[in-house]
Design a protein around this motif. Structure first.
Motif, PDB file in Angstrom:
ATOM      1  N   ALA A  13      43.216  39.802  31.925  1.00 21.14           N
ATOM      2  CA  ALA A  13      42.272  40.826  31.513  1.00 21.14           C
ATOM      3  C   ALA A  13      41.012  40.760  32.367  1.00 21.14           C
ATOM      4  O   ALA A  13      40.608  39.697  32.816  1.00 21.14           O
ATOM      5  CB  ALA A  13      41.908  40.618  30.043  1.00 21.14           C
ATOM      6  N   SER A  14      40.409  41.921  32.595  1.00 21.16           N
ATOM      7  CA  SER A  14      39.113  41.976  33.263  1.00 21.16           C
ATOM      8  C   SER A  14      38.083  41.343  32.343  1.00 21.16           C
ATOM      9  O   SER A  14      38.139  41.512  31.128  1.00 21.16           O
ATOM     10  CB  SER A  14      38.720  43.427  33.539  1.00 21.16           C
ATOM     11  OG  SER A  14      39.645  44.039  34.393  1.00 21.16           O
ATOM     12  N   ILE A  15      37.138  40.606  32.916  1.00 19.68           N
ATOM     13  CA  ILE A  15      36.117  39.980  32.090  1.00 19.68           C
ATOM     14  C   ILE A  15      34.732  40.213  32.677  1.00 19.68           C
ATOM     15  O   ILE A  15      34.586  40.447  33.872  1.00 19.68           O
ATOM     16  CB  ILE A  15      36.376  38.472  31.896  1.00 19.68           C
ATOM     17  CG1 ILE A  15      36.400  37.737  33.232  1.00 19.68           C
ATOM     18  CG2 ILE A  15      37.653  38.227  31.145  1.00 19.68           C
ATOM     19  CD1 ILE A  15      36.496  36.233  33.073  1.00 19.68           C
ATOM     20  N   THR A  16      33.736  40.135  31.828  1.00 21.89           N
ATOM     21  CA  THR A  16      32.362  40.370  32.241  1.00 21.89           C
ATOM     22  C   THR A  16      31.753  39.111  32.844  1.00 21.89           C
ATOM     23  O   THR A  16      32.264  38.001  32.652  1.00 21.89           O
ATOM     24  CB  THR A  16      31.489  40.797  31.046  1.00 21.89           C
ATOM     25  OG1 THR A  16      31.392  39.693  30.141  1.00 21.89           O
ATOM     26  CG2 THR A  16      32.076  42.011  30.341  1.00 21.89           C
ATOM     27  N   PHE A  17      30.630  39.277  33.519  1.00 23.69           N
ATOM     28  CA  PHE A  17      29.930  38.157  34.136  1.00 23.69           C
ATOM     29  C   PHE A  17      29.516  37.128  33.081  1.00 23.69           C
ATOM     30  O   PHE A  17      29.648  35.929  33.287  1.00 23.69           O
ATOM     31  CB  PHE A  17      28.709  38.652  34.915  1.00 23.69           C
ATOM     32  CG  PHE A  17      27.977  37.554  35.610  1.00 23.69           C
ATOM     33  CD1 PHE A  17      28.518  36.931  36.730  1.00 23.69           C
ATOM     34  CD2 PHE A  17      26.746  37.131  35.155  1.00 23.69           C
ATOM     35  CE1 PHE A  17      27.850  35.901  37.375  1.00 23.69           C
ATOM     36  CE2 PHE A  17      26.063  36.097  35.792  1.00 23.69           C
ATOM     37  CZ  PHE A  17      26.607  35.485  36.907  1.00 23.69           C
ATOM     38  N   SER A  48      34.969  41.800  41.443  1.00 25.14           N
ATOM     39  CA  SER A  48      35.194  42.820  40.411  1.00 25.14           C
ATOM     40  C   SER A  48      35.667  42.127  39.136  1.00 25.14           C
ATOM     41  O   SER A  48      36.098  40.969  39.159  1.00 25.14           O
ATOM     42  CB  SER A  48      36.248  43.817  40.896  1.00 25.14           C
ATOM     43  OG  SER A  48      37.498  43.164  41.030  1.00 25.14           O
ATOM     44  N   ALA A  49      35.614  42.850  38.039  1.00 30.66           N
ATOM     45  CA  ALA A  49      36.057  42.283  36.758  1.00 30.66           C
ATOM     46  C   ALA A  49      37.528  41.854  36.793  1.00 30.66           C
ATOM     47  O   ALA A  49      37.866  40.787  36.286  1.00 30.66           O
ATOM     48  CB  ALA A  49      35.787  43.265  35.625  1.00 30.66           C
ATOM     49  N   PRO A  50      38.443  42.644  37.403  1.00 37.88           N
ATOM     50  CA  PRO A  50      39.843  42.187  37.470  1.00 37.88           C
ATOM     51  C   PRO A  50      40.008  40.913  38.312  1.00 37.88           C
ATOM     52  O   PRO A  50      40.782  40.023  37.955  1.00 37.88           O
ATOM     53  CB  PRO A  50      40.590  43.358  38.110  1.00 37.88           C
ATOM     54  CG  PRO A  50      39.739  44.553  37.860  1.00 37.88           C
ATOM     55  CD  PRO A  50      38.321  44.041  37.857  1.00 37.88           C
ATOM     56  N   VAL A  51      39.278  40.814  39.430  1.00 42.22           N
ATOM     57  CA  VAL A  51      39.352  39.611  40.260  1.00 42.22           C
ATOM     58  C   VAL A  51      38.790  38.426  39.485  1.00 42.22           C
ATOM     59  O   VAL A  51      39.336  37.325  39.521  1.00 42.22           O
ATOM     60  CB  VAL A  51      38.613  39.815  41.606  1.00 42.22           C
ATOM     61  CG1 VAL A  51      38.477  38.499  42.361  1.00 42.22           C
ATOM     62  CG2 VAL A  51      39.344  40.840  42.454  1.00 42.22           C
ATOM     63  N   ALA A  52      37.710  38.654  38.740  1.00 43.08           N
ATOM     64  CA  ALA A  52      37.119  37.591  37.926  1.00 43.08           C
ATOM     65  C   ALA A  52      38.136  37.044  36.931  1.00 43.08           C
ATOM     66  O   ALA A  52      38.184  35.836  36.691  1.00 43.08           O
ATOM     67  CB  ALA A  52      35.877  38.103  37.194  1.00 43.08           C
ATOM     68  N   ALA A  58      42.618  30.875  37.206  1.00 42.71           N
ATOM     69  CA  ALA A  58      42.889  29.791  38.161  1.00 42.71           C
ATOM     70  C   ALA A  58      42.053  28.559  37.832  1.00 42.71           C
ATOM     71  O   ALA A  58      42.538  27.421  37.911  1.00 42.71           O
ATOM     72  CB  ALA A  58      42.606  30.264  39.584  1.00 42.71           C
ATOM     73  N   ALA A  59      40.803  28.770  37.444  1.00 46.76           N
ATOM     74  CA  ALA A  59      39.940  27.641  37.076  1.00 46.76           C
ATOM     75  C   ALA A  59      40.456  26.947  35.819  1.00 46.76           C
ATOM     76  O   ALA A  59      40.405  25.716  35.712  1.00 46.76           O
ATOM     77  CB  ALA A  59      38.511  28.122  36.878  1.00 46.76           C
ATOM     78  N   GLU A  60      40.965  27.724  34.877  1.00 41.66           N
ATOM     79  CA  GLU A  60      41.548  27.127  33.667  1.00 41.66           C
ATOM     80  C   GLU A  60      42.785  26.312  34.021  1.00 41.66           C
ATOM     81  O   GLU A  60      43.001  25.224  33.484  1.00 41.66           O
ATOM     82  CB  GLU A  60      41.866  28.212  32.639  1.00 41.66           C
ATOM     83  CG  GLU A  60      40.611  28.795  32.022  1.00 41.66           C
ATOM     84  CD  GLU A  60      40.848  30.011  31.154  1.00 41.66           C
ATOM     85  OE1 GLU A  60      41.921  30.655  31.284  1.00 41.66           O
ATOM     86  OE2 GLU A  60      39.956  30.331  30.358  1.00 41.66           O
ATOM     87  N   ARG A  61      43.613  26.812  34.928  1.00 44.77           N
ATOM     88  CA  ARG A  61      44.788  26.048  35.374  1.00 44.77           C
ATOM     89  C   ARG A  61      44.333  24.775  36.095  1.00 44.77           C
ATOM     90  O   ARG A  61      44.958  23.720  35.970  1.00 44.77           O
ATOM     91  CB  ARG A  61      45.674  26.877  36.310  1.00 44.77           C
ATOM     92  CG  ARG A  61      46.281  28.165  35.743  1.00 44.77           C
ATOM     93  CD  ARG A  61      47.178  28.031  34.534  1.00 44.77           C
ATOM     94  NE  ARG A  61      46.533  27.737  33.291  1.00 44.77           N
ATOM     95  CZ  ARG A  61      45.840  28.607  32.515  1.00 44.77           C
ATOM     96  NH1 ARG A  61      45.686  29.845  32.876  1.00 44.77           N
ATOM     97  NH2 ARG A  61      45.308  28.218  31.373  1.00 44.77           N
TER      98      ARG A  61
END
Length: 126
Positions: A13-17, A48-52, A58-61
């Motif tokens: 999901a796209s996420i906000t800053f 962008s929100a989708p890239v975020a 990836a950081a969670e993994r």
């Protein structure tokens, strides 16, 4: 064309800053507990929100992979955007490249990260 060729990749999901900041704050705490030392995360300054969404996933993994590694000297996780997913350990830095256009398939798994960090495989790899 095959059915797979016509199906879009499954994407986070796209996420906000603000959500990105909060999730990274939590991941840094989890990684510190797992490693026993502070672990910092470096991510692209603009995305962008989708890239975020892919970057955070990836950081969670990475956090899961570090927690699963028997011992690690990783102190910094650097996540960048590229054409294909890769992970490589360089001293105390874990370099992760994600390919957001591939969705979830565009980031290394926690098992791959654990294997690279523990020396079971050598990067760059997925």
């Amino acid at each position: 064309a095959s059915e797979e060729a016509r199906v879009a990749p499954l994407t986070p999901a796209s996420i906000t800053f603000a959500e990105v900041q909060e999730r990274f704050r939590r991941m840094a705490l989890v990684a510190r507990r797992a490693v026993g030392e502070p672990v910092t995360f470096t991510i692209p300054a603009r995305m962008s929100a989708p890239v975020a969404g892919v970057i955070v996933d990836a950081a969670e993994r990475a956090t899961e992979g570090l927690a699963a590694a028997p011992m690690t000297n990783v102190r910094r996780v650097i996540i960048s955007v590229g054409s294909e997913p890769e992970v490589e350990l360089r001293g105390t830095e874990l370099h992760i490249q994600v390919a957001p256009q591939l969705g979830y398939a565009g980031r290394p798994s926690s098992n791959t990260i654990r294997n690279v960090v523990s020396g079971a495989v050598q990067g760059p790899t997925q």
